[in-house]
Every structure is written in structure tokens, then in C-alpha cells.
Write a protein that holds these residues in place. Structure first.
Motif, PDB file in Angstrom:
ATOM      1  N   UNK A 104       0.784  -1.228   0.000  1.00  0.00           N
ATOM      2  CA  UNK A 104       0.000   0.000   0.000  1.00  0.00           C
ATOM      3  C   UNK A 104       0.814   1.276   0.000  1.00  0.00           C
ATOM      4  N   UNK A 105       2.130   1.173  -0.182  1.00  0.00           N
ATOM      5  CA  UNK A 105       2.994   2.363  -0.175  1.00  0.00           C
ATOM      6  C   UNK A 105       3.653   2.516  -1.545  1.00  0.00           C
ATOM      7  N   UNK A 106       3.521   3.710  -2.138  1.00  0.00           N
ATOM      8  CA  UNK A 106       4.217   4.033  -3.381  1.00  0.00           C
ATOM      9  C   UNK A 106       5.501   4.761  -3.021  1.00  0.00           C
ATOM     10  N   UNK A 107       6.619   4.246  -3.481  1.00  0.00           N
ATOM     11  CA  UNK A 107       7.923   4.809  -3.149  1.00  0.00           C
ATOM     12  C   UNK A 107       8.307   5.880  -4.177  1.00  0.00           C
ATOM     13  N   UNK A 108       8.196   7.152  -3.760  1.00  0.00           N
ATOM     14  CA  UNK A 108       8.466   8.258  -4.669  1.00  0.00           C
ATOM     15  C   UNK A 108       9.918   8.253  -5.136  1.00  0.00           C
ATOM     16  N   UNK A 109      10.837   7.946  -4.217  1.00  0.00           N
ATOM     17  CA  UNK A 109      12.255   7.959  -4.598  1.00  0.00           C
ATOM     18  C   UNK A 109      12.568   6.895  -5.637  1.00  0.00           C
ATOM     19  N   UNK A 132      -7.569  -0.698  -9.843  1.00  0.00           N
ATOM     20  CA  UNK A 132      -7.701  -0.438  -8.410  1.00  0.00           C
ATOM     21  C   UNK A 132      -6.386  -0.826  -7.747  1.00  0.00           C
ATOM     22  N   UNK A 133      -5.592   0.167  -7.351  1.00  0.00           N
ATOM     23  CA  UNK A 133      -4.261  -0.103  -6.793  1.00  0.00           C
ATOM     24  C   UNK A 133      -4.326  -0.802  -5.440  1.00  0.00           C
ATOM     25  N   UNK A 134      -5.483  -0.736  -4.778  1.00  0.00           N
ATOM     26  CA  UNK A 134      -5.603  -1.406  -3.484  1.00  0.00           C
ATOM     27  C   UNK A 134      -5.580  -2.928  -3.634  1.00  0.00           C
ATOM     28  N   UNK A 135      -5.739  -3.426  -4.872  1.00  0.00           N
ATOM     29  CA  UNK A 135      -5.685  -4.866  -5.121  1.00  0.00           C
ATOM     30  C   UNK A 135      -4.261  -5.381  -5.306  1.00  0.00           C
ATOM     31  N   UNK A 136      -3.291  -4.454  -5.358  1.00  0.00           N
ATOM     32  CA  UNK A 136      -1.905  -4.837  -5.602  1.00  0.00           C
ATOM     33  C   UNK A 136      -1.118  -4.959  -4.314  1.00  0.00           C
ATOM     34  N   UNK A 146       9.642  -2.778 -18.285  1.00  0.00           N
ATOM     35  CA  UNK A 146       8.263  -3.178 -17.998  1.00  0.00           C
ATOM     36  C   UNK A 146       8.035  -3.197 -16.484  1.00  0.00           C
ATOM     37  N   UNK A 147       6.776  -3.275 -16.092  1.00  0.00           N
ATOM     38  CA  UNK A 147       6.434  -3.342 -14.670  1.00  0.00           C
ATOM     39  C   UNK A 147       5.708  -4.647 -14.401  1.00  0.00           C
ATOM     40  N   UNK A 148       6.185  -5.384 -13.401  1.00  0.00           N
ATOM     41  CA  UNK A 148       5.553  -6.640 -12.991  1.00  0.00           C
ATOM     42  C   UNK A 148       4.672  -6.377 -11.775  1.00  0.00           C
ATOM     43  N   UNK A 149       3.525  -7.066 -11.735  1.00  0.00           N
ATOM     44  CA  UNK A 149       2.563  -6.841 -10.659  1.00  0.00           C
ATOM     45  C   UNK A 149       2.303  -8.129  -9.895  1.00  0.00           C
ATOM     46  N   UNK A 150       2.277  -8.032  -8.583  1.00  0.00           N
ATOM     47  CA  UNK A 150       1.891  -9.133  -7.717  1.00  0.00           C
ATOM     48  C   UNK A 150       0.613  -8.734  -6.987  1.00  0.00           C
ATOM     49  N   UNK A 151      -0.525  -9.360  -7.314  1.00  0.00           N
ATOM     50  CA  UNK A 151      -1.781  -8.996  -6.647  1.00  0.00           C
ATOM     51  C   UNK A 151      -1.834  -9.571  -5.232  1.00  0.00           C
ATOM     52  N   UNK A 152      -2.712  -9.012  -4.440  1.00  0.00           N
ATOM     53  CA  UNK A 152      -2.960  -9.582  -3.118  1.00  0.00           C
ATOM     54  C   UNK A 152      -3.636 -10.938  -3.284  1.00  0.00           C
ATOM     55  N   UNK A 153      -3.449 -11.812  -2.319  1.00  0.00           N
ATOM     56  CA  UNK A 153      -3.991 -13.167  -2.418  1.00  0.00           C
ATOM     57  C   UNK A 153      -5.495 -13.170  -2.656  1.00  0.00           C
ATOM     58  N   UNK A 154      -6.194 -12.205  -2.077  1.00  0.00           N
ATOM     59  CA  UNK A 154      -7.650 -12.171  -2.228  1.00  0.00           C
ATOM     60  C   UNK A 154      -8.088 -11.681  -3.602  1.00  0.00           C
ATOM     61  N   UNK A 155      -7.149 -11.143  -4.387  1.00  0.00           N
ATOM     62  CA  UNK A 155      -7.498 -10.584  -5.696  1.00  0.00           C
ATOM     63  C   UNK A 155      -6.858 -11.319  -6.865  1.00  0.00           C
ATOM     64  N   UNK A 156      -6.094 -12.362  -6.588  1.00  0.00           N
ATOM     65  CA  UNK A 156      -5.496 -13.113  -7.692  1.00  0.00           C
ATOM     66  C   UNK A 156      -6.492 -14.142  -8.211  1.00  0.00           C
TER      67      UNK A 156
END
Length: 241
Positions: A104-109, A132-136, A146-156
Motif C-alpha cells: 500500500x505504499x508508493x515509493x516516490x524515490x 484499483x491499486x488497493x488490489x496490488x 516493464x512493470x511486474x505486478x503481484x496482486x494480493x492473495x484475495x485478488x489473484x
């Protein structure tokens, strides 16, 4: 008899030499899809393409761009070997993955390190199907851009293991017929015989492999068949004995 100007003949020869040099360098360096290329691969590819174009039109001293092609190809090959053998060289040349979002944290740096702003990051998320970024759980910027995404267990997506099911393992489909021709080598390598393939075709309404554009075998008793003629039913249905 028509005589071509010497400049045209030389251009044809240097163009053929350019094509041959590119072919050999590609074989030496290995082929990658654009999405798999690092920044270094991309820069080297553009430079080699420019040198090859110059070689095709250089009539006076074609050895100069040809030398540049060879040097770039050899250096890229050496660097590729070093990256394979050394983690330190690999991290310098290809870069390292950068975590952009986690828990739930986006790292600006880290966005700055990846040369991305928030709008670009959100665009990548939408392209990846995440509105919905809350699912990531995690988003990682890869060295190839490229960007790889790992969803939360409840959303995969659910898997058979989640439902306590054990389906049989699928196999890679092997072509048995292509363009109306039986590929006997593939058939024997798969432990089958040509007659087995013809019987399978007959069961599915094809009297001959000549009526089949593509037939694939995936480990079962039947073939996945695509007819030669898409407008008509290929082959006449087999008559019951």
C-alpha cells in the motif's frame, strides 16, 4: 546488352554484404524481443542498424562501416558473456529491479530512479489490467522497462489447487500435419505411427492429411485439427463400416 553503372553494382554488393553482416552478428549476439531488451541492447541495436545502413551505401571505403559493425557485435557479445558470468557486471549493465509499490505504499524515490512520474505509473497499471491499486501487493519496475505486478492473495485468479482439484498436466502440442503434409518425424518422436494419425484423422471426418492445414497432438487420443479449406468442410466424413 544493358550495362549497369558501376555505382549501382557496388551498391548492390555493399547492400548484400550489409545483410550478411547483420545476419551473422544477430546469430552471434542472439535474438531478443524488443520487450526483453535492456537499454544497452537497444542502443547497440540502433547503432548497428545505422552502421549497416551506412555500409549499404558506402561505395568508396565500405570496410570502415563493416569494421564498426564487427567491433560493436564483438563488444556486445563479450559484455553478454560477462553479464552471464558476473552478477556485478550484470547489475551495472542491465540494472536491477526497482520496487515501486509494496504493502500500500508508493515509493516516490524509486519512481525517480525509474524515471517515471505518477501518471506514467498509473498508465502502466491500467495497461496491466489493474484499475484499483488497493488490489496490488507489489509492483516492480524491471530492467527491460516493464512493470511486474503481484496482486494480493484475495485478488489473484483462483487456481485448481485453491479448490482442492488435481487436473492432469497439459502437454505442449506437437504438429503432426502441416500444410497437408504428414510430419512423420514428429509422429515417431512422439511414440506414434503414421497409421495412427491417419486413423485419428478419419475418426474426425478427414479422409486424407491433404485436407488438413494443421493437426496438433496434445497427448490424448484425438487431434486438434484445422481444415485446409475454411469455407467448406475439409474431407468427407468417414463412412461407418
Amino acid at each position: 546488352m544493358i550495362e549497369f553503372p558501376r555505382s549501382i553494382s557496388m551498391t548492390v554488393l555493399t547492400t548484400l554484404l550489409s545483410i550478411l553482416a547483420l545476419f551473422l552478428l544477430t546469430k552471434l549476439m542472439g535474438a531478443k524481443q524488443v520487450s526483453q531488451m535492456t537499454m544497452f541492447d537497444y542502443v547497440v541495436g540502433i547503432t548497428i542498424g545505422s552502421a549497416a545502413a551506412e555500409l549499404a551505401t558506402e561505395l568508396e571505403e565500405p570496410y570502415k562501416p563493416l569494421t564498426a559493425l564487427i567491433v560493436y557485435g564483438l563488444v556486445a557479445t563479450v559484455i553478454s558473456i560477462l553479464c552471464y558470468k558476473s552478477l556485478n557486471v550484470r547489475s551495472v549493465i542491465t540494472g536491477r529491479p526497482i520496487v515501486l509499490l509494496e504493502n500500500g505504499i508508493i515509493y516516490r524515490e524509486n519512481l525517480k530512479k525509474a524515471k517515471l512520474d505518477l501518471n506514467e505509473f498509473l498508465t502502466y497499471c491500467r495497461i496491466g489490467g489493474w484499475f484499483d491499486l488497493s488490489q496490488l501487493q507489489t509492483a516492480v519496475f524491471e530492467p527491460n522497462g516493464t512493470i511486474s505486478f503481484l496482486p494480493k492473495e484475495s485478488n489473484r485468479p483462483a487456481t485448481p489447487a485453491d479448490m482442492n482439484k488435481n487436473p492432469s498436466q497439459s502437454q505442449v502440442q506437437t504438429p503432426f500435419v502441416m500444410d497437408g503434409k504428414l510430419l512423420s518425424g514428429n509422429v515417431r518422436q512422439s511414440g506414434k505411427e503414421d497409421e495412427w494419425v491417419r486413423r485419428a484423422l478419419l475418426r474426425q471426418g478427414y479422409r486424407s492429411e491433404e485436407n488438413v492445414l494443421l493437426a496438433l497432438w496434445g497427448g490424448g487420443e484425438d487431434l486438434t485439427i484445422f481444415p485446409m479449406d475454411s469455407k467448406k468442410q475439409s474431407g468427407m466424413a468417414a463412412q461407418d463400416p
